[in-house]
Motif scaffolding. Sequence first.
Motif, PDB file in Angstrom:
ATOM      1  N   GLY A 167       0.776  -1.194   0.179  1.00 47.32           N
ATOM      2  CA  GLY A 167      -0.142   0.301  -0.328  1.00 47.32           C
ATOM      3  C   GLY A 167       0.547   0.737  -0.129  1.00 47.32           C
ATOM      4  N   HIS A 168       1.553   1.249   0.818  1.00 42.60           N
ATOM      5  CA  HIS A 168       2.485   3.010   0.810  1.00 42.60           C
ATOM      6  C   HIS A 168       3.452   2.785  -0.235  1.00 42.60           C
ATOM      7  N   THR A 169       3.740   1.988  -0.921  1.00 45.44           N
ATOM      8  CA  THR A 169       4.406   2.025  -2.512  1.00 45.44           C
ATOM      9  C   THR A 169       3.795   2.914  -3.183  1.00 45.44           C
ATOM     10  N   ILE A 170       2.439   2.653  -3.316  1.00 43.19           N
ATOM     11  CA  ILE A 170       1.967   2.538  -4.769  1.00 43.19           C
ATOM     12  C   ILE A 170       1.205   4.109  -4.903  1.00 43.19           C
ATOM     13  N   LEU A 171       1.681   4.556  -6.440  1.00 41.16           N
ATOM     14  CA  LEU A 171       0.736   5.395  -6.957  1.00 41.16           C
ATOM     15  C   LEU A 171      -0.285   5.184  -8.054  1.00 41.16           C
ATOM     16  N   LEU A 172      -1.017   5.427  -7.652  1.00 42.72           N
ATOM     17  CA  LEU A 172      -2.520   5.676  -8.940  1.00 42.72           C
ATOM     18  C   LEU A 172      -2.373   6.757 -10.097  1.00 42.72           C
ATOM     19  N   ASN A 173      -2.257   6.284 -10.716  1.00 40.52           N
ATOM     20  CA  ASN A 173      -2.808   7.974 -12.080  1.00 40.52           C
ATOM     21  C   ASN A 173      -4.542   8.558 -11.974  1.00 40.52           C
ATOM     22  N   ALA A 174      -5.001   8.839 -12.605  1.00 43.47           N
ATOM     23  CA  ALA A 174      -6.301   9.574 -11.921  1.00 43.47           C
ATOM     24  C   ALA A 174      -7.407   8.454 -12.644  1.00 43.47           C
ATOM     25  N   ALA A 175      -6.624   7.554 -14.293  1.00 45.41           N
ATOM     26  CA  ALA A 175      -7.367   6.391 -14.231  1.00 45.41           C
ATOM     27  C   ALA A 175      -7.933   5.661 -13.606  1.00 45.41           C
ATOM     28  N   ALA A 176      -6.802   4.782 -13.019  1.00 44.76           N
ATOM     29  CA  ALA A 176      -6.594   4.154 -11.801  1.00 44.76           C
ATOM     30  C   ALA A 176      -7.466   4.331 -11.030  1.00 44.76           C
ATOM     31  N   HIS A 177      -7.135   5.651 -10.363  1.00 48.37           N
ATOM     32  CA  HIS A 177      -7.949   6.376  -8.988  1.00 48.37           C
ATOM     33  C   HIS A 177      -9.807   5.746  -9.707  1.00 48.37           C
ATOM     34  N   SER A 178     -10.044   6.537 -10.538  1.00 49.00           N
ATOM     35  CA  SER A 178     -11.436   6.518 -11.710  1.00 49.00           C
ATOM     36  C   SER A 178     -12.124   5.158 -10.885  1.00 49.00           C
ATOM     37  N   LEU A 179     -11.641   3.836 -11.440  1.00 47.32           N
ATOM     38  CA  LEU A 179     -12.228   2.645 -11.206  1.00 47.32           C
ATOM     39  C   LEU A 179     -12.715   2.197  -9.616  1.00 47.32           C
ATOM     40  N   MET A 180     -11.315   3.046  -8.983  1.00 48.64           N
ATOM     41  CA  MET A 180     -11.695   2.812  -7.681  1.00 48.64           C
ATOM     42  C   MET A 180     -12.811   4.383  -6.909  1.00 48.64           C
ATOM     43  N   ARG A 181     -13.079   4.898  -7.627  1.00 50.78           N
ATOM     44  CA  ARG A 181     -14.288   5.892  -6.828  1.00 50.78           C
ATOM     45  C   ARG A 181     -15.770   4.301  -6.609  1.00 50.78           C
ATOM     46  N   ASN A 182     -16.502   4.886  -5.317  1.00 44.34           N
ATOM     47  CA  ASN A 182     -17.547   4.387  -5.152  1.00 44.34           C
ATOM     48  C   ASN A 182     -17.226   2.636  -5.780  1.00 44.34           C
ATOM     49  N   THR A 183     -16.204   2.259  -4.910  1.00 43.65           N
ATOM     50  CA  THR A 183     -16.550   0.471  -5.623  1.00 43.65           C
ATOM     51  C   THR A 183     -15.331   0.122  -4.356  1.00 43.65           C
ATOM     52  N   PRO A 184     -15.906   0.127  -3.610  1.00 45.03           N
ATOM     53  CA  PRO A 184     -14.926  -0.606  -2.101  1.00 45.03           C
ATOM     54  C   PRO A 184     -14.677  -2.087  -2.566  1.00 45.03           C
ATOM     55  N   PRO A 185     -13.850  -2.339  -1.541  1.00 45.49           N
ATOM     56  CA  PRO A 185     -13.163  -3.547  -2.170  1.00 45.49           C
ATOM     57  C   PRO A 185     -14.333  -4.723  -0.927  1.00 45.49           C
ATOM     58  N   PRO A 186     -14.329  -6.326  -1.188  1.00 46.56           N
ATOM     59  CA  PRO A 186     -14.791  -7.156  -0.935  1.00 46.56           C
ATOM     60  C   PRO A 186     -14.317  -7.214   0.415  1.00 46.56           C
ATOM     61  N   PRO A 187     -15.201  -7.600   1.336  1.00 48.43           N
ATOM     62  CA  PRO A 187     -14.388  -7.585   2.776  1.00 48.43           C
ATOM     63  C   PRO A 187     -12.877  -8.628   3.012  1.00 48.43           C
ATOM     64  N   SER A 188     -12.936  -9.665   2.244  1.00 46.46           N
ATOM     65  CA  SER A 188     -11.694 -10.220   1.873  1.00 46.46           C
ATOM     66  C   SER A 188     -10.486  -8.901   1.777  1.00 46.46           C
ATOM     67  N   VAL A 189     -10.212  -8.561   1.345  1.00 43.55           N
ATOM     68  CA  VAL A 189      -9.304  -7.711   1.036  1.00 43.55           C
ATOM     69  C   VAL A 189      -8.893  -6.485   1.192  1.00 43.55           C
ATOM     70  N   LEU A 190      -7.694  -5.492   1.399  1.00 45.17           N
ATOM     71  CA  LEU A 190      -7.820  -4.185   1.388  1.00 45.17           C
ATOM     72  C   LEU A 190      -7.833  -3.261   0.557  1.00 45.17           C
ATOM     73  N   HIS A 191      -7.360  -1.961   0.693  1.00 47.80           N
ATOM     74  CA  HIS A 191      -7.155  -0.941  -0.667  1.00 47.80           C
ATOM     75  C   HIS A 191      -6.217  -1.528  -1.783  1.00 47.80           C
ATOM     76  N   ASP A 192      -4.974  -2.039  -1.317  1.00 48.92           N
ATOM     77  CA  ASP A 192      -3.569  -2.012  -2.215  1.00 48.92           C
ATOM     78  C   ASP A 192      -4.506  -3.168  -2.772  1.00 48.92           C
ATOM     79  N   TRP A 193      -4.969  -4.031  -2.850  1.00 48.28           N
ATOM     80  CA  TRP A 193      -4.504  -5.511  -3.297  1.00 48.28           C
ATOM     81  C   TRP A 193      -6.160  -4.918  -4.094  1.00 48.28           C
ATOM     82  N   TRP A 194      -7.045  -4.266  -3.905  1.00 50.04           N
ATOM     83  CA  TRP A 194      -7.858  -4.106  -4.221  1.00 50.04           C
ATOM     84  C   TRP A 194      -7.606  -2.744  -5.713  1.00 50.04           C
TER      85      TRP A 194
END
Length: 335
Positions: A167-194
């Motif tokens: 997680g703390h090494t990750i950088l996303l561009n705006a297109a990748a960030h857009s994929l994550m907006r309003n799309t929470p991960p399932p209960p099995s994973v954290l934000h970095d894997w998602w």
Amino acid sequence: MTQKRAESSPQIAILLSLYNGETYLDAQLASILVQTHRDWTLYWRDDASTDLSHERMRAFAEGPGQGRCVEITTRHGRLGVAGSYAHLLDAIPTTPYVAFADQDDIWEPKKLEWALDAVSRRPAEKPTLYCARQYLTDADLVIFQESAPLSRRPDFHASLTQNIATGHTILLNAAAHSLMRNTPPPPSVLHDWWAYLLTSAAGGEVIFDNRCVSYYRQHAHNTVGATGSFIRRGWAACRRGPKVFMTIFNSNVACLREGQKTIAPENRKLLEDLAAARTFVQRLSVLCRYRSLKRQRSVESLVFRLWYLFPTHPRSQTVKRVRDSTVPIRSGKYR
């Protein structure tokens, strides 16, 4: 003293969720402040800490980080690690780049510069995720190991079996960030894997930097930690058995199938084939057709295939939030 921003440099939104992190928070904030890439804004929220984390963060925002820190207060109470970062991702404005920070690690001064240099070379419209290796340290920042390099390139097939994006090494561009907006991960994973799953599923690019970009502090209160010994990690995974891992695997497949319209056609075909494989023969056929459905190490790939072929629990079962790593189940801390 507040750092001046380079007018032409792209801005990075740094996301930081706090939870009882007062012991090491000041060091992390100091490492952000001295980044060679200076155009950043730190968006943060306190996840119902009971220590002085909130007060220390406010002191930074009103002092050295003045004018560069934004507290997100639109949701209160304890959301957990994944929930807190998901809320930060939803709450911040559109920004060219987004980086995750942890409260107890330290960044190399050029961490953001290196990440930005890699991601900015890719087309802006293509979802892109950057991640990297880390120095593993004890609580006093004494390095005892470097995290392992990759033995195979990250892609969607690999993302289903294992997370390599710390997680703390990750950088996303705006297109990748857009994929994550309003799309929470399932209960099995954290934000970095998602982030890794969504970016690769959409046909985006995942960049893995072989340099160590941060000091990943191991201490008694890590939400997610790393174990240096491959043997110890393997033994811990064997003790847990296939039930937890395969529940996570099936949960990720189901969530990606049902919730994402941005998945590349070839990746959606894999998800449909995985979901349809109920019998031993069908699962064996999937493994034969998708030979890249494997993990970083050969022995880990063998274990995964055995667990996939011989599931020991109902496919619909859910589990509490856990983490995935090389053989152990930890999100975001590949070793």
